[in-house]
Design an enzyme around this catalytic site. Sequence first.
Site, PDB file in Angstrom:
ATOM      1  N   ILE A 167      58.558 123.047   1.578  1.00 51.31           N
ATOM      2  CA  ILE A 167      59.421 124.455   1.562  1.00 51.31           C
ATOM      3  C   ILE A 167      60.224 124.445   0.545  1.00 51.31           C
ATOM      4  CG2 ILE A 167      59.038 124.723   3.909  1.00 51.31           C
ATOM      5  CD1 ILE A 167      62.071 124.429   4.334  1.00 51.31           C
ATOM      6  N   PRO A 168      60.439 125.860  -0.200  1.00 52.41           N
ATOM      7  CA  PRO A 168      61.033 125.950  -1.171  1.00 52.41           C
ATOM      8  C   PRO A 168      62.676 126.302  -0.981  1.00 52.41           C
ATOM      9  CG  PRO A 168      60.106 128.064  -0.809  1.00 52.41           C
ATOM     10  CD  PRO A 168      59.587 127.066   0.381  1.00 52.41           C
ATOM     11  N   LYS A 193      59.398 118.510   4.496  1.00 53.62           N
ATOM     12  CA  LYS A 193      60.423 118.149   3.244  1.00 53.62           C
ATOM     13  C   LYS A 193      60.924 119.421   2.861  1.00 53.62           C
ATOM     14  CE  LYS A 193      60.033 117.897  -0.920  1.00 53.62           C
ATOM     15  NZ  LYS A 193      61.269 118.584  -1.358  1.00 53.62           N
ATOM     16  N   PRO A 227      57.785 115.192  -6.633  1.00 52.46           N
ATOM     17  CA  PRO A 227      56.951 114.376  -7.092  1.00 52.46           C
ATOM     18  C   PRO A 227      57.064 112.966  -6.423  1.00 52.46           C
ATOM     19  CG  PRO A 227      57.839 115.525  -8.975  1.00 52.46           C
ATOM     20  CD  PRO A 227      58.764 115.590  -7.583  1.00 52.46           C
ATOM     21  N   GLY A 246      55.721 127.295  -2.449  1.00 58.08           N
ATOM     22  CA  GLY A 246      56.361 127.147  -3.839  1.00 58.08           C
ATOM     23  C   GLY A 246      55.425 127.580  -5.067  1.00 58.08           C
ATOM     24  N   GLU A 269      51.262 129.159   0.013  1.00 55.23           N
ATOM     25  CA  GLU A 269      51.950 130.382  -0.185  1.00 55.23           C
ATOM     26  C   GLU A 269      52.718 130.295  -1.568  1.00 55.23           C
ATOM     27  OE1 GLU A 269      54.312 132.970  -0.867  1.00 55.23           O
ATOM     28  OE2 GLU A 269      55.532 132.649   0.917  1.00 55.23           O
ATOM     29  N   LEU A 270      52.080 130.959  -2.703  1.00 56.80           N
ATOM     30  CA  LEU A 270      52.473 130.654  -4.097  1.00 56.80           C
ATOM     31  C   LEU A 270      53.130 131.904  -4.639  1.00 56.80           C
ATOM     32  CD1 LEU A 270      49.245 128.722  -4.807  1.00 56.80           C
ATOM     33  CD2 LEU A 270      51.508 127.741  -3.959  1.00 56.80           C
ATOM     34  N   CYS A 303      59.112 135.422  -3.808  1.00 59.23           N
ATOM     35  CA  CYS A 303      57.794 135.173  -4.426  1.00 59.23           C
ATOM     36  C   CYS A 303      57.091 136.625  -4.598  1.00 59.23           C
ATOM     37  CB  CYS A 303      57.017 134.148  -3.740  1.00 59.23           C
ATOM     38  SG  CYS A 303      57.182 134.360  -1.806  1.00 59.23           S
ATOM     39  N   PHE A 351      68.472 129.277 -14.003  1.00 57.32           N
ATOM     40  CA  PHE A 351      69.185 130.181 -14.897  1.00 57.32           C
ATOM     41  C   PHE A 351      68.723 129.954 -16.398  1.00 57.32           C
ATOM     42  CE2 PHE A 351      73.289 130.088 -17.381  1.00 57.32           C
ATOM     43  CZ  PHE A 351      73.830 130.870 -17.155  1.00 57.32           C
ATOM     44  N   GLU A 393      56.321 140.568 -16.992  1.00 55.92           N
ATOM     45  CA  GLU A 393      57.154 140.479 -16.328  1.00 55.92           C
ATOM     46  C   GLU A 393      58.088 139.385 -16.128  1.00 55.92           C
ATOM     47  OE1 GLU A 393      55.929 138.797 -13.118  1.00 55.92           O
ATOM     48  OE2 GLU A 393      55.015 140.076 -14.831  1.00 55.92           O
ATOM     49  N   ILE A 394      58.939 139.192 -15.357  1.00 53.54           N
ATOM     50  CA  ILE A 394      60.119 137.828 -15.203  1.00 53.54           C
ATOM     51  C   ILE A 394      60.533 137.657 -13.727  1.00 53.54           C
ATOM     52  CG2 ILE A 394      62.289 137.020 -15.980  1.00 53.54           C
ATOM     53  CD1 ILE A 394      61.782 138.989 -18.403  1.00 53.54           C
ATOM     54  N   PHE A 395      60.496 136.284 -13.358  1.00 50.13           N
ATOM     55  CA  PHE A 395      61.223 135.903 -12.209  1.00 50.13           C
ATOM     56  C   PHE A 395      62.627 135.935 -12.144  1.00 50.13           C
ATOM     57  CE2 PHE A 395      61.694 132.772  -8.715  1.00 50.13           C
ATOM     58  CZ  PHE A 395      60.803 133.387  -7.596  1.00 50.13           C
TER      59      PHE A 395
HETATM   60  P1  ADP Z   1      59.791 126.362  -7.179  1.00 50.31           P
HETATM   61  O1  ADP Z   1      59.583 126.876  -8.782  1.00 50.31           O
HETATM   62  O2  ADP Z   1      60.016 127.313  -6.246  1.00 50.31           O
HETATM   63  O3  ADP Z   1      61.072 125.172  -7.289  1.00 50.31           O
HETATM   64  P2  ADP Z   1      58.191 124.296  -6.605  1.00 50.31           P
HETATM   65  O4  ADP Z   1      56.657 124.342  -6.516  1.00 50.31           O
HETATM   66  O5  ADP Z   1      58.654 123.278  -7.710  1.00 50.31           O
HETATM   67  O6  ADP Z   1      58.658 125.486  -6.891  1.00 50.31           O
HETATM   68  O7  ADP Z   1      58.919 123.523  -5.210  1.00 50.31           O
HETATM   69  C1  ADP Z   1      58.540 123.866  -4.145  1.00 50.31           C
HETATM   70  C2  ADP Z   1      58.547 122.742  -3.225  1.00 50.31           C
HETATM   71  O8  ADP Z   1      57.416 121.847  -3.547  1.00 50.31           O
HETATM   72  C3  ADP Z   1      59.828 121.939  -2.968  1.00 50.31           C
HETATM   73  O9  ADP Z   1      60.255 121.492  -1.862  1.00 50.31           O
HETATM   74  C4  ADP Z   1      59.506 120.716  -4.369  1.00 50.31           C
HETATM   75  O10 ADP Z   1      60.316 119.666  -4.178  1.00 50.31           O
HETATM   76  C5  ADP Z   1      58.057 120.539  -4.030  1.00 50.31           C
HETATM   77  N1  ADP Z   1      57.163 119.830  -4.975  1.00 50.31           N
HETATM   78  C6  ADP Z   1      57.279 119.993  -6.277  1.00 50.31           C
HETATM   79  N2  ADP Z   1      56.390 119.328  -6.893  1.00 50.31           N
HETATM   80  C7  ADP Z   1      55.743 118.633  -6.094  1.00 50.31           C
HETATM   81  C8  ADP Z   1      54.733 117.596  -6.195  1.00 50.31           C
HETATM   82  N3  ADP Z   1      54.297 117.195  -7.139  1.00 50.31           N
HETATM   83  N4  ADP Z   1      54.244 117.248  -4.827  1.00 50.31           N
HETATM   84  C9  ADP Z   1      54.843 117.537  -3.747  1.00 50.31           C
HETATM   85  N5  ADP Z   1      55.720 118.558  -3.566  1.00 50.31           N
HETATM   86  C10 ADP Z   1      56.426 118.842  -4.785  1.00 50.31           C
END
Ligand code: ADP
Length: 492
Positions: A167-168, A193, A227, A246, A269-270, A303, A351, A393-395
């Site tokens: 989750i994010p 996680k 990662p 994420g 969910e992106l 999102c 930021f 546009e911008i997040f």
């Molecule tokens: P955001 O831009 O919202 O931070 P991310 O996709 O980077 O979006 O992060 C969303 C979630 O995905 C977080 O829990 C992050 O730790 C996890 N995440 C980021 N990179 C990876 C990866 N390579 N593999 C698995 N999970 C990841």
Amino acid sequence: QRFSTAAVLEEPITPPVQINYTKLLINGQFVDSASGKTFPTLDPRTGEVIAHVAEGDKEDINRAVSAARKAFDEGPWPKMSAYERSRIMLRFADLVEKNIQELAQLETWDNGKPYQQALTAELPMFVRLFHYYAGWADKIHGLTVPADGPHHVQTLHEPIGVAGQIIPWNFPLLMFAWKVGPALACGNTIVLKSAEQTPLTALYVAKLFHEAGLPEGVLNIVSGYGPTAGAALASHMDVDKIAFTGSTETGKIILELAAQSNLKPVTLELGGKSPFIICEDADIDRAVELAHFALFFNQGQCCCAGSRTYVHEKIHDEFIAKAKARALKRTVGDPFKKEIEQGPQIDSEQFQKVLGYIKSGIDSNATLECGGERFGSKGYFIQPTVFSNVKDEIFGPVQSILKFKDIDEVIRRANASRYGLAAGVFTSNIDTANTMSRGLRAGTVWVNCFDVFDAGIPFGGYKMSGIGREKGVYSLSNYLQVKAVVSPLKNP
Ligand code: ADP
């Protein structure tokens, strides 16, 4: 065109909540990470450390998955009566309600969102969602199928197994609820996680879940980085399903990891670039307020934020003047203060990213109507910003206003995006509303409203905004296997 509020932030308010849970939660126990490593979680108001949290990695994911596996294969959870599962979920929701202030404080502290928003919107939605899925737990059942031959055929809807959930940081508790609620209602076990920016509330609520009677190993929480811990979860051979929220870039990685390992089904969910369309017949003042909310809510970090505001040419100039006046009135500051509408962005990375996008907006000759700079001198606050004559546009807390002439054209432009998460339409004409609702390629179309997130309403994306739906009845199928059971009839 300067932001009007004095750019001075007072000393941050320290919430009275204690931080008791900073370890990993595996098999019902709080434990250190295998490596002994920790990572700091920061207060976005100041950039200072709130707490050091155990940093999970591959070995911790392995431990958590084997606990979840054992709880699924041997434990009582998938086998106990659905009614009993439902009651544990309801008891948990009651405990969350009892601790609602502490949880909202912790969420605000870790994330920077307004306390009032966490307390009066997100926590109640969290509770409601668990009530909703507790209600589903004992209503999940299969079918009997009329077969052509002399056979008795039935389907069993079984839990899928060990669910991995990533989750994010933008809605730490709500994203927990959207994932954990349906998975537990269906009888699965979980390794979740949390986002490295916001690990605190997931640990707190998971502790409450155990107090409510959740058996050990059913819900395991591993804090850590993407990662490392996240990738280990997505590629684990013993995880039966992965659900992710994420960025689109990370979503692609998750899908690849799932494919390269055991082909576990994936829901994603992106991101989005959601259009918000204001027609010429709209009540301008209400449209301004709603478009402002659609974009600036949660520091612009949704999102589904209405980040492309399309305004009909006849009302365009008046709309811009009013949208700018509204943005200038937006109160920015310490999110623990009652009157504050906007807190800091989540971290220095976001930021800097938003400030960079603002700069590229200015460089691309978009018109900066107001804002555009950092707010204050510490933490990650950004002035509410409005651009007109925009291309991209911008997040973030940055509203981009574009002009359109007619409905077909605006539908075409709204759909000319790789994303399709959500869309908003503001009109008083039912025909326009119907035409737009059908024409827009997005998982949600809000007509004369925005960001309505009831537990029963499915949410998810078309195109590169994702795969699958969360919430509502639709989310159950993410966490179920369908087994066909066929037997001959003795006396056909
Ligand atoms: P955001 O831009 O919202 O931070 P991310 O996709 O980077 O979006 O992060 C969303 C979630 O995905 C977080 O829990 C992050 O730790 C996890 N995440 C980021 N990179 C990876 C990866 N390579 N593999 C698995 N999970 C990841």
